[in-house]
Design an enzyme around this catalytic site. Structure first.
Site, short mmCIF file in Angstrom:
data_model
loop_
_atom_site.label_atom_id
_atom_site.label_comp_id
_atom_site.label_asym_id
_atom_site.label_seq_id
_atom_site.Cartn_x
_atom_site.Cartn_y
_atom_site.Cartn_z
N LYS A 32 -0.42 -2.90 -10.42
CA LYS A 32 -1.13 -1.71 -9.93
C LYS A 32 0.03 -0.48 -9.95
O LYS A 32 -0.34 0.49 -10.52
CB LYS A 32 -2.04 -1.56 -8.73
CG LYS A 32 -2.81 -0.32 -8.50
CD LYS A 32 -3.82 -0.85 -7.33
CE LYS A 32 -3.41 -1.06 -6.08
NZ LYS A 32 -2.80 0.26 -5.36
N HIS B 131 -9.80 -13.37 -0.33
CA HIS B 131 -9.97 -12.15 -0.95
C HIS B 131 -11.19 -11.93 -1.67
O HIS B 131 -11.92 -12.79 -2.21
CB HIS B 131 -8.81 -12.10 -2.07
CG HIS B 131 -7.56 -11.66 -1.52
ND1 HIS B 131 -7.36 -11.77 -0.21
CD2 HIS B 131 -6.21 -11.84 -2.05
CE1 HIS B 131 -5.83 -11.59 0.15
NE2 HIS B 131 -5.62 -11.74 -1.19
#
Length: 901
Positions: free
Chosen positions: A564, A138
């Protein structure tokens, strides 16, 4: 002489002075004085000697683009060096505490707790525990590999001058070399000139495994074995406790550049690296095992093993006997090295797998012990045995990952030629079709026939077509896990089983070559966990696959997207509840659960101290096996320095051993109903407030204007795109740039927003007739590890938030947007700060003295970078040099905050 020659303050002072000298040499006296002036103004404002930041802001605005770039470069390089100084201080603290016998969360303390049980219980705990750190690609590592290499050289010199007794001349030579590295660092571009490729990311992960963890793991095992010997009567054999895995080169979700060729290259390179490490180890061992065969009895097992190798490799055996006459161990090791050379080679008689190498090492170790060579075996052979058990022939096993929709589309495309309209089938019809297809003997589709299919579907089918070949070539364990992003239905898991079956990787009921891992990250998936997992466990085909995999089900939880979607508090509570729920489901079906925690480096993405996180898990989920992601700059921070890497692994093992012991004693966490209801009230209110913020008209525009998201999206941080589809929505944006952007603007709302609203809802009696109690929250904080860890992690994010700086970013937004959103965010921050200190009954947000000292040391140096970044973001048209400077401020702030996303 003590353990160390230096202290943190001295390192910071001398490295800062050295950087100042280099800056002046490489630029000019004027540039040096400009940087110094900015530095002094920032410090004076923070210390209260200046009433406002205006002098600093005016100076930065008045600089030429070239001078602004030098200022950004100066402060960025400063943080790179100060990070090394703080890393060195961490090592000092670890060594000193260990030497004094006061090191917390050590293996000695874990052994003491195991000893309080009994030998049988201790053995069961050890047999149950398996820790699987999983390195991902990532894109959160802001530093170039070249820069990291230079910093590592400086770190090595700092270690030498700190820990060794040097003459004045030797000390001066090391500082000369540090000077040279800092000069080279200044002359090296900080910003990448190209986007890294997946192979670059795989090599980066490989570096830490090869250069740090390979050696460190053996030391951790030795420490645990010694601690257990001291505490428990009778010898306990320490089993395999660690296994390292990787997504780098195999994670396809959202990354079209991770092709089957990339995966094949990663598998080949990793095998090549680990085999070379073993050959080096055996060569070194050959230098130790020089025993005279006429003076010892090597034993029947050793003789038989050596004779078998002689028959396999007569030519090499002749060479070994000529080179090492009368030295049986050296002859055996020579032939073992030859067998390693032939792994993956066209020549026959190489080791078939790591188990065969392990057997040879065990035979040598036992032979040594039978000849009163216990210490030789313990010091020289056992560490290699543990390395082989940990790293196998793959260095790190690869996990495959792809988004569920890609499998659905590929299967639909492949079945179309068979007259089946898969897209039109209901969920139940899909499950029935896939189940019948897996259970029948003949394949339905030819995965190699991709004519007329889309590129995406072709990639999916080709991957499964090659998976069987990879397992044949490198061993099943080298690539035996498949993770499915955004799993929402049972069919999403059965689709992967179907594709693996068509590829011959699965042949039920006898063989299943992969663990299929659903990634549950949406509220729909998490709340439907019993629907998904229960359906799978009752499915005839999947039940056979599970049986073939030892009745162990790995389930991944997505921390980033859950945060999120729901906000910090609601996401943490949802994850906690659903972990308990998943544990109950697996228990109901007599399945062993292995939770895979998809944690990021930042608090909002599941980060924070790993040992505390492991101890805060619900008891019912602690089966002993645990897996978690390691990402971005967190990998460098945890595993770049061997001593810090060893300490991290030691803390993980301490926590997991203790957590498993507690779970065996008390399988269910005894949480008062009042606490559960309080958390439910807080989480519900927090989620509503968080969603209301995100869904407020204009919030996305505010985010775009008040953070550097547009700059971050164009940084060459990783090979994967920052957005899933290129749309500008919070839902579509990946979690990493979402968090990275707020971190840069010093307003880290993903790590605390709506926490205060949630707590206030409980205290004000929302949903009940009675107000909540602060004393109850204080009791929860003292006695419930989950609640304490959640609040402490929020406190870390609040500590790193700087509202005054954040307000400057908010000023970049349209006036109406700033007026609507910034006061709302500020109010939430102030209330959260007050509530956490009240609940924790402490004066400051953070409970760690070192953190307060670090923030005080760093903040004055981050401020100029933030002010310069705001100035450049405010410009409608930036020149090329201004654009490069803006990107450099992103790197510098990331280094100063020691965090990206």
């Amino acid at each position: 002489m003590g353990l160390h020659n230096r202290e943190l303050r001295q390192d910071v002072r001398e490295l800062g002075a050295l950087l100042g000298d280099v800056l002046e040499e490489q630029t000019s006296r004027r540039s040096f004085e400009t940087v110094e002036s900015c530095r002094r103004a920032a410090i004076e404002y923070r210390s209260g000697d200046l009433e406002s930041r205006e002098p600093l802001i005016s100076e930065l605005h008045g600089l030429s683009p070239q001078q602004q770039r030098i200022v950004a470069r100066g402060f960025t390089t400063y943080f790179e060096l100060i990070n090394l100084a703080e890393e060195r201080e961490r090592v000092r603290t670890i060594r000193s505490a260990s030497d004094e016998g006061v090191l917390e969360h050590s293996l000695e303390t874990a052994a003491e707790e195991l000893a309080e049980a009994d030998t049988e219980t201790a053995t069961r705990v050890l047999d149950d525990v398996l820790i699987e750190p999983t390195f991902t690609a990532h894109p959160t590592e802001a530093r170039r590999k070249t820069v990291k290499s230079k910093l590592r050289e400086i770190s090595t010199h700092l270690e030498t001058v700190d820990e060794r007794s040097l003459t004045a001349k030797e000390d001066a030579q090391h500082w000369r070399d540090i000077d040279a590295e800092v000069t080279s660092l200044w002359q090296t571009p900080q910003v990448r000139n190209r986007q890294p490729e997946p192979t670059d990311e795989a090599r980066n992960v490989q570096w830490y495994l090869e250069n740090t963890l390979f050696d460190v793991v053996g030391e951790v095992y030795d420490e645990l074995a010694d601690a257990l010997d001291d505490e428990l009567e009778g010898t306990i054999d320490v089993p395999k406790l660690f296994e390292f895995r990787s997504w780098a080169g195999s994670d396809r979700d959202g990354n079209p550049y991770v092709t089957p060729d990339v995966t094949a290259d990663t598998l080949e390179r990793q095998r090549s690296v680990i085999l070379e490490k073993y050959r080096e180890q055996l060569k070194r061992l050959s230098g130790v095992l020089s025993q005279d065969g006429s003076r010892i009895d090597v034993g029947e097992a050793f003789e038989a093993s050596l004779e078998a190798d002689r028959e396999r490799l007569p030519g090499s055996a002749q060479t070994a006997e000529t080179r090492y006459p009368g030295e049986p161990y050296r002859q055996k090791l020579k032939l073992m090295r030859e067998r390693l050379e032939r792994v993956g080679d066209v020549r026959p008689d190489g080791y078939a797998d790591a188990g065969e190498l392990q057997t040879d090492l065990e035979i040598i170790a036992q032979s040594l012990r039978d000849n009163n060579g216990e210490t030789v075996a313990e010091a020289h052979v056992d560490p290699i045995r543990r390395q082989v058990a940990t790293f196998g022939f793959s260095l790190a096993s690869l996990d495959l990952r792809e988004h569920q929709q890609k499998h659905t589309d590929a299967i639909a495309a492949a079945l179309e030629s068979e007259g089946i309209d898969y897209h039109r089938l209901s969920e139940d019809e899909r499950v029935e079709l896939l189940t019948d297809a897996v259970l029948q003997d003949d394949p339905i589709v030819d995965l190699s026939d991709t004519e007329g299919l889309s590129d995406e579907s072709t990639r999916v089918l080709r991957l499964f077509d090659e998976l069987g070949d990879w397992q044949t070539e490198y061993g099943v364990h080298a690539i035996d896990t498949y993770c499915i992003s955004m799993t929402d239905e049972p069919s999403h898991v059965l689709e992967v089983l179907f594709l693996a079956d068509q590829a011959g990787v699965v042949s039920l009921p006898e063989h299943c070559g992969i663990d299929i891992v659903p990634l549950l990250e949406t509220e729909y998936a998490l709340s439907g966990a019993r629907r998904i997992m229960g359906s799978l466990f009752e499915n005839e085909a999947y039940a056979q696959a599970l049986e073939a995999r030892g009745q162990t089900q790995e389930i991944m939880l997505g921390y980033s997207d859950s945060n999120k979607e729901n906000g910090f508090l609601a996401a943490n509570w949802s994850l906690y509840k659903n972990q308990r729920r998943l544990g109950e489901i697996c228990d109901d079906y007599d399945v062993t659960m292995r939770l895979f925690h998809g944690r990021g480096g930042s608090i909002s993405r599941g980060g924070g101290p790993m040992n505390e996180a492991l101890l805060a898990l619900p008891n019912s989920t602690v089966t002993g096996q645990v897996k978690f992601t390691e990402q971005g700059e967190a990998i460098a921070e945890k595993y770049g320095n061997p001593r810090i890497a060893e300490r991290n692994i030691e803390q993980m093992l301490n926590a997991q051993l203790r957590a498993r012991l507690y779970a065996m004693d008390q399988p269910e966490s005894d949480i008062p109903e009042e606490w559960l209801e309080a958390m439910e009230t807080m989480a519900d209110a927090a989620r509503r407030e968080y969603r209301n913020l995100l869904e407020s008209e204009g919030f996305v525009r505010y985010f775009e204007q008040a953070t550097p998201i547009t700059v971050i999206e164009n940084l060459d941080l990783g090979s994967r795109p920052a957005s899933r589809s290129g749309e500008r929505t919070v839902e579509d944006l990946r979690a990493i740039p979402w968090v990275f952007s707020w971190t840069q603007s010093r307003c880290i709302i993903p790590g605390w927003y709506a926490l205060a609203t949630g707590i206030d809802a409980y205290l004000n009696g929302e949903g009940t007739n009675d107000n909540g109690s602060l004393e109850t929250l204080q009791e929860m904080y003292e006695e419930w590890p989950f609640f304490r860890t959640t609040l402490d992690n929020a406190a870390l994010s609040l500590s790193r938030t700087e509202l005054e700086i954040a307000h400057l970013y908010a000023d970049l937004a349209d006036d109406d947007l700033e007026g609507r959103f910034f006061p709302r965010i500020s109010d939430e921050y102030e209330r959260a700060t007050a509530l956490i200190t009240d609940i924790g009954q402490r004066e400051s947000l953070h409970t760690r003295d070192w953190l307060g000292e670090s923030l005080a040391r760093r903040n004055p140096y981050v401020d100029p970078l933030n002010l310069l970044q705001v100035h450049l973001l405010d410009r409608n048209h930036r020149t090329d040099i201004e654009e490069r400077t803006l990107r450099l401020t992103v790197k510098g702030i990331a280094a100063g905050m020691k965090n990206t996303g």
